[in-house]
Motif scaffolding. Structure first.
Motif, PDB file in Angstrom:
ATOM      1  N   ALA A   1       0.753  -1.088  -0.083  1.00 11.00           N
ATOM      2  CA  ALA A   1      -0.022   0.131  -0.051  1.00 11.00           C
ATOM      3  C   ALA A   1       0.949   1.157   0.066  1.00 11.00           C
ATOM      4  CB  ALA A   1      -1.081  -0.223   1.086  1.00 11.00           C
ATOM      5  N   ALA A   2       2.066   1.305   0.732  1.00 14.59           N
ATOM      6  CA  ALA A   2       2.737   2.372   0.874  1.00 14.59           C
ATOM      7  C   ALA A   2       3.509   2.691  -0.538  1.00 14.59           C
ATOM      8  CB  ALA A   2       3.772   2.247   2.007  1.00 14.59           C
ATOM      9  N   LEU A   3       3.850   1.603  -1.163  1.00 20.04           N
ATOM     10  CA  LEU A   3       4.745   1.615  -2.138  1.00 20.04           C
ATOM     11  C   LEU A   3       3.882   2.171  -3.536  1.00 20.04           C
ATOM     12  CD1 LEU A   3       6.917  -1.449  -2.402  1.00 20.04           C
ATOM     13  CD2 LEU A   3       7.765   0.954  -2.437  1.00 20.04           C
ATOM     14  N   ALA A   4       2.551   1.611  -3.388  1.00 20.89           N
ATOM     15  CA  ALA A   4       1.491   2.022  -4.512  1.00 20.89           C
ATOM     16  C   ALA A   4       1.348   3.592  -4.306  1.00 20.89           C
ATOM     17  CB  ALA A   4       0.113   1.411  -4.272  1.00 20.89           C
ATOM     18  N   ALA A   5       1.282   4.124  -3.081  1.00 22.86           N
ATOM     19  CA  ALA A   5       1.245   5.650  -3.061  1.00 22.86           C
ATOM     20  C   ALA A   5       2.309   6.467  -3.736  1.00 22.86           C
ATOM     21  CB  ALA A   5       1.057   6.099  -1.636  1.00 22.86           C
ATOM     22  N   THR A   6       3.121   5.854  -4.142  1.00 20.96           N
ATOM     23  CA  THR A   6       4.523   6.430  -4.781  1.00 20.96           C
ATOM     24  C   THR A   6       4.355   6.147  -6.327  1.00 20.96           C
ATOM     25  OG1 THR A   6       6.284   4.766  -4.583  1.00 20.96           O
ATOM     26  CG2 THR A   6       5.846   6.396  -2.672  1.00 20.96           C
ATOM     27  N   GLY A   7       3.358   5.057  -6.752  1.00 21.28           N
ATOM     28  CA  GLY A   7       3.445   4.616  -8.252  1.00 21.28           C
ATOM     29  C   GLY A   7       4.418   3.425  -8.507  1.00 21.28           C
ATOM     30  N   THR A   8       4.917   3.013  -7.129  1.00 18.94           N
ATOM     31  CA  THR A   8       5.819   1.632  -7.401  1.00 18.94           C
ATOM     32  C   THR A   8       5.091   0.459  -6.954  1.00 18.94           C
ATOM     33  OG1 THR A   8       6.924   2.179  -5.184  1.00 18.94           O
ATOM     34  CG2 THR A   8       8.109   3.165  -7.086  1.00 18.94           C
ATOM     35  N   THR A   9       5.922  -0.677  -7.365  1.00 21.04           N
ATOM     36  CA  THR A   9       5.266  -1.894  -6.827  1.00 21.04           C
ATOM     37  C   THR A   9       6.625  -2.909  -6.389  1.00 21.04           C
ATOM     38  OG1 THR A   9       5.658  -3.082  -9.156  1.00 21.04           O
ATOM     39  CG2 THR A   9       3.620  -1.755  -8.837  1.00 21.04           C
ATOM     40  N   PHE A  10       6.307  -3.932  -6.232  1.00 22.18           N
ATOM     41  CA  PHE A  10       7.494  -4.918  -5.598  1.00 22.18           C
ATOM     42  C   PHE A  10       8.443  -4.957  -6.614  1.00 22.18           C
ATOM     43  CE2 PHE A  10       4.299  -7.266  -2.231  1.00 22.18           C
ATOM     44  CZ  PHE A  10       4.487  -5.946  -1.496  1.00 22.18           C
ATOM     45  N   ASP A  11       7.923  -5.070  -7.716  1.00 29.12           N
ATOM     46  CA  ASP A  11       8.911  -5.139  -9.123  1.00 29.12           C
ATOM     47  C   ASP A  11       9.847  -3.927  -9.025  1.00 29.12           C
ATOM     48  OD1 ASP A  11       7.627  -7.683  -9.919  1.00 29.12           O
ATOM     49  OD2 ASP A  11       6.419  -6.511 -11.321  1.00 29.12           O
TER      50      ASP A  11
ATOM     51  N   SER B   1      10.613 -13.710  -7.862  1.00 31.36           N
ATOM     52  CA  SER B   1      10.893 -13.000  -9.215  1.00 31.36           C
ATOM     53  C   SER B   1      12.045 -13.494  -9.841  1.00 31.36           C
ATOM     54  CB  SER B   1      11.231 -11.274  -8.610  1.00 31.36           C
ATOM     55  OG  SER B   1      11.654 -10.680  -9.911  1.00 31.36           O
ATOM     56  N   ASP B   2      11.943 -13.182 -11.297  1.00 32.36           N
ATOM     57  CA  ASP B   2      13.113 -13.679 -11.973  1.00 32.36           C
ATOM     58  C   ASP B   2      14.327 -12.874 -11.739  1.00 32.36           C
ATOM     59  OD1 ASP B   2      11.787 -15.557 -13.205  1.00 32.36           O
ATOM     60  OD2 ASP B   2      11.103 -14.514 -15.101  1.00 32.36           O
ATOM     61  N   GLU B   3      14.007 -11.601 -11.245  1.00 31.49           N
ATOM     62  CA  GLU B   3      15.273 -10.703 -11.168  1.00 31.49           C
ATOM     63  C   GLU B   3      14.978 -10.472  -9.515  1.00 31.49           C
ATOM     64  OE1 GLU B   3      16.128  -7.402 -13.599  1.00 31.49           O
ATOM     65  OE2 GLU B   3      16.784  -8.703 -15.077  1.00 31.49           O
ATOM     66  N   PRO B   4      15.245 -11.106  -8.677  1.00 30.64           N
ATOM     67  CA  PRO B   4      14.878 -10.620  -7.227  1.00 30.64           C
ATOM     68  C   PRO B   4      15.581  -9.461  -6.577  1.00 30.64           C
ATOM     69  CG  PRO B   4      16.259 -12.617  -7.119  1.00 30.64           C
ATOM     70  CD  PRO B   4      16.048 -12.459  -8.317  1.00 30.64           C
ATOM     71  N   PRO B   5      15.206  -8.702  -5.838  1.00 28.24           N
ATOM     72  CA  PRO B   5      15.943  -7.704  -4.972  1.00 28.24           C
ATOM     73  C   PRO B   5      16.870  -8.221  -4.255  1.00 28.24           C
ATOM     74  CG  PRO B   5      13.679  -7.637  -4.070  1.00 28.24           C
ATOM     75  CD  PRO B   5      13.862  -8.716  -5.307  1.00 28.24           C
TER      76      PRO B   5
ATOM     77  N   ALA C   1      13.145   2.058  -6.784  1.00 33.03           N
ATOM     78  CA  ALA C   1      13.687   2.837  -7.764  1.00 33.03           C
ATOM     79  C   ALA C   1      12.795   2.648  -9.126  1.00 33.03           C
ATOM     80  CB  ALA C   1      15.001   2.543  -8.297  1.00 33.03           C
ATOM     81  N   LEU C   2      12.494   3.748  -9.472  1.00 32.31           N
ATOM     82  CA  LEU C   2      11.365   3.864 -10.730  1.00 32.31           C
ATOM     83  C   LEU C   2      12.379   4.503 -11.878  1.00 32.31           C
ATOM     84  CD1 LEU C   2       8.694   2.888 -11.768  1.00 32.31           C
ATOM     85  CD2 LEU C   2       7.809   5.124 -10.785  1.00 32.31           C
ATOM     86  N   ALA C   3      12.804   3.473 -12.922  1.00 26.23           N
ATOM     87  CA  ALA C   3      13.456   4.015 -14.108  1.00 26.23           C
ATOM     88  C   ALA C   3      12.346   4.957 -14.890  1.00 26.23           C
ATOM     89  CB  ALA C   3      14.113   2.979 -14.845  1.00 26.23           C
ATOM     90  N   ILE C   4      12.885   6.109 -15.119  1.00 28.87           N
ATOM     91  CA  ILE C   4      12.106   6.906 -15.907  1.00 28.87           C
ATOM     92  C   ILE C   4      12.224   6.972 -17.585  1.00 28.87           C
ATOM     93  CG2 ILE C   4      11.339   9.471 -16.585  1.00 28.87           C
ATOM     94  CD1 ILE C   4      12.643  10.001 -13.438  1.00 28.87           C
TER      95      ILE C   4
END
Length: 182
Positions: free
Chosen positions: A64-74, A102-106, A130-133
């Motif tokens: 929920a917190a990540l969603a508020a920033t437009g990010t996800t677990f990915d 994930s195929d590319e886990p953190p 991190a959200l690549a732009i």
């Protein structure tokens, strides 16, 4: 657009649960997720004495917190997991592992601690995302949503470039919206 790279170099243990190195490209937005635990919106602890249930709830809070920033677990680059001494680590990972697979886990950093800040809390998780732009797409979307603002900014940039070119003697170099600098 440059993407975030999560690496598992040769010579290091290979695990489907985590990577060893992450590279975040320049210009990416970084999101820091503070410690999430198993409290609900009223501050009530969920899953008293049940580490697996607390882990699931902490993960829901993180989502929920990540969603508020437009990010996800990915988009998560690194998870930090704090577990109270004596907690069954396997039950915690079994509870949240499928959600995080994930195929590319953190990257993952886990620590055993004597206690947490929430009385009765058994797990706390924090993260860096991190959200690549994608500048082309994001700028195009912005100009479509805010055409007047985009037009004003474009005119401002054109005037600025024209003035810089005049000052350094590069007359005729900057061409913006079909107009050459004078």
């Amino acid at each position: 657009m440059q993407s975030i790279q999560k690496l598992r170099p040769e010579g290091l243990v290979r695990s489907p649960a985590f990577s060893h190195v992450a590279i975040v490209p320049p210009g990416a937005s970084t999101v820091y997720l503070g410690g999430q635990n198993a409290v609900d919106e009223h501050g009530t602890l969920i899953g008293e004495g049940d580490a697996a249930e607390q882990a699931r709830h902490a993960l829901r809070n993180a989502k929920a917190a990540l969603a508020a920033t437009g990010t996800t677990f990915d988009d998560v680059v690194q998870w930090n997991v704090l577990l109270v001494d004596g907690v069954d680590i396997n039950s915690v990972y079994a509870a949240i592992g499928p959600e995080l697979a994930s195929d590319e886990p953190p990257l993952v950093c886990a620590a055993i601690v004597s206690q947490l800040g929430i009385p009765g809390g058994l797990i706390e998780i924090s993260a860096v995302a991190a959200l690549a732009i994608d500048w082309d797409t994001d700028c195009q979307n912005t100009s479509q949503r805010f055409p007047l603002a985009a037009s004003i900014v474009a005119r401002g940039v054109a005037e600025y470039l024209s003035e810089v070119c005049r000052q350094v003697g590069l007359v005729g170099i900057a061409e913006v919206h079909g107009q050459r600098s004078k």
